[in-house]
Design an enzyme around this catalytic site. Structure first.
Site, PDB file in Angstrom:
ATOM      1  N   TRP A  86       0.812  -1.152   0.153  1.00 12.95           N
ATOM      2  CA  TRP A  86      -0.083  -0.191   0.012  1.00 12.95           C
ATOM      3  C   TRP A  86       0.880   1.278  -0.070  1.00 12.95           C
ATOM      4  O   TRP A  86       0.542   2.204  -0.755  1.00 12.95           O
ATOM      5  CB  TRP A  86      -0.869  -0.073   1.399  1.00 12.95           C
ATOM      6  CG  TRP A  86      -1.923  -1.194   1.115  1.00 12.95           C
ATOM      7  CD1 TRP A  86      -1.981  -2.264   1.987  1.00 12.95           C
ATOM      8  CD2 TRP A  86      -2.846  -1.565   0.135  1.00 12.95           C
ATOM      9  NE1 TRP A  86      -2.831  -3.115   1.675  1.00 12.95           N
ATOM     10  CE2 TRP A  86      -3.440  -2.857   0.558  1.00 12.95           C
ATOM     11  CE3 TRP A  86      -3.394  -0.699  -1.189  1.00 12.95           C
ATOM     12  CZ2 TRP A  86      -4.279  -3.376  -0.222  1.00 12.95           C
ATOM     13  CZ3 TRP A  86      -4.455  -1.397  -1.689  1.00 12.95           C
ATOM     14  CH2 TRP A  86      -4.746  -2.815  -1.548  1.00 12.95           C
ATOM     15  N   ASP A 132      -0.973   6.899   6.683  1.00  5.73           N
ATOM     16  CA  ASP A 132      -2.205   6.066   6.467  1.00  5.73           C
ATOM     17  C   ASP A 132      -2.293   4.901   7.316  1.00  5.73           C
ATOM     18  O   ASP A 132      -1.287   4.062   7.639  1.00  5.73           O
ATOM     19  CB  ASP A 132      -1.679   5.168   5.002  1.00  5.73           C
ATOM     20  CG  ASP A 132      -3.062   4.072   4.561  1.00  5.73           C
ATOM     21  OD1 ASP A 132      -3.794   3.808   5.215  1.00  5.73           O
ATOM     22  OD2 ASP A 132      -2.739   3.322   3.776  1.00  5.73           O
ATOM     23  N   LYS A 158     -11.507  -1.741   8.833  1.00  8.49           N
ATOM     24  CA  LYS A 158     -10.725  -2.641   9.886  1.00  8.49           C
ATOM     25  C   LYS A 158     -11.064  -2.574  11.168  1.00  8.49           C
ATOM     26  O   LYS A 158     -11.566  -3.421  11.818  1.00  8.49           O
ATOM     27  CB  LYS A 158      -9.246  -2.346   9.650  1.00  8.49           C
ATOM     28  CG  LYS A 158      -8.681  -1.834   8.217  1.00  8.49           C
ATOM     29  CD  LYS A 158      -8.431  -3.323   7.262  1.00  8.49           C
ATOM     30  CE  LYS A 158      -7.707  -2.882   6.125  1.00  8.49           C
ATOM     31  NZ  LYS A 158      -7.540  -4.073   5.348  1.00  8.49           N
TER      32      LYS A 158
END
Length: 355
Positions: free
Chosen positions: A100, A167, A191
């Site tokens: 990511w 992030d 999440k």
């Protein structure tokens, strides 16, 4: 009973799911579904206001920051961050600690120069890069706090002379952070906060408005702030479920309390992995994630039989990402420690059967 170790969308508290299900049929007794009321109604505005309030309370967000609930997932933030912060003649610093992070820096290259100041790509991201120098002439430093695929986590954030963008998609609300140390924090909800469909963004107001390009309204933080996350129709249901989850977290004692639970869960599981001769962890000990525990079999031929045993015991979502193989136990906030012990018991039972 299912024990959900899925990496994302991840497990949500059972009581939150019950409340959300009821609201789909009749929201707060108004005779209408949450899915069919106006986002401009007083009923939904109260939901959004409460969600923002809870974020500020749980993370102790200081003055001078705005809280947004946006669409497009964290992946849209990969472009939105440089769009708003990276001058066309400037550069941004990125730490490449996983897939990511790699995707984020690729997006940033469309807007200006990207300086990858540290990377662990050569080791298939088995550790968090350290001992790098943050360039003072960069517009911002981009970090990824937790790497779901590889099971690594940034346990200490570096001191930085420039704004830090992070992030935090897979560990937001799992531990205490000092929001004042960051320029922007962003996190997909799916999440630890809610269902897929909304993305939390916490942005320091004073770092905006300094680039020389025109920014489309939907991708402009200042426009979204002025619109109160409602420049267009927001993801109503995802924000509502996020609000419920944040209320659940507050009732449990907040971030500090859940952090202790998360540490207890990860400690118990890593101890079993290290003890059990059939299994081994895949990343540097000092960088092990408290959210995504990745491990493999010493003998890969035993992977399928172990997955079969897990299935029999109601353990789901345990198969590792194809980039790593083996297994991945995602132990997000809503996963009870009892589920972790069910997994540990399965590992011990499997050891007994395969001596």
């Amino acid at each position: 009973m299912k024990h959900n170790f899925g990496a994302g969308p991840g497990i949500l508290p059972h009581e939150v799911l019950k409340q959300a299900a009821a609201a789909v049929v009749d929201f707060n007794g108004i005779g209408l579904s949450l899915l069919e009321i106006s986002h401009r109604s007083s009923e939904f505005e109260a939901v959004l206001d409460e969600a923002v309030k809870l974020v500020k309370e749980l993370l102790e967000v200081p003055e001078g920051y705005s809280v947004l609930f946006l669409q497009g997932g964290a992946s849209t933030q990969f472009a939105m961050v440089p769009y708003n912060l990276l001058p066309s003649t400037g550069k941004a610093a990125y730490v490449e600690s996983g897939v990511w992070a790699n995707k984020a820096l690729k997006e940033a290259k469309f807007f200006g120069e990207v300086d990858v100041i540290a990377s662990s790509k050569e080791s298939n991201f088995t550790y968090i890069p350290k001992d790098y120098t943050v360039p003072a002439d960069a517009a911002y430093l981009h970090l990824t706090s937790n790497n779901t695929i590889y099971g690594t986590q940034l346990h200490e954030f570096p001191a930085s002379p420039i704004p830090v963008v992070c992030d935090m998609s897979s560990d937001i609300f799992s531990r205490k952070i000092n929001v004042a140390d960051f320029g922007i924090i962003y996190a997909g909800a799916q999440k630890n906060m809610g269902p897929a469909g909304t993305t939390l963004v916490i942005v320091k107001d004073e770092i905006l408005g300094k680039v020389d390009r025109k920014i489309p309204a939907m991708l402009n933080y200042q426009v979204q702030i002025e619109g109160g996350s409602m420049y267009n129709t927001p993801p109503v249901f995802a924000i509502y479920v996020s609000m419920l989850t944040l209320n659940w977290l507050k009732a449990k004692g907040g971030v500090e309390a859940i952090a202790k639970e998360n540490k207890a869960k990860s400690k118990a599981l890593y101890e079993e992995i290290d003890r059990n001769p059939l299994f081994k962890a895949v990343c540097a000990v000092e960088d092990r994630s408290d959210m995504n525990v990745c491990f493999v079999m010493e003998n890969p031929e035993l992977e399928k039989p172990f997955l079969k045993l897990c299935d029999e015991k109601g353990i789901v979502g345990i198969k590792g990402h194809r980039s790593v193989g083996g297994f991945r136990a995602s132990i997000y906030n809503a996963l009870p420690i009892t589920s972790v012990h069910v997994l540990i018991d399965a590992m011990q039972e499997f050891q007994e059967k395969n001596k």
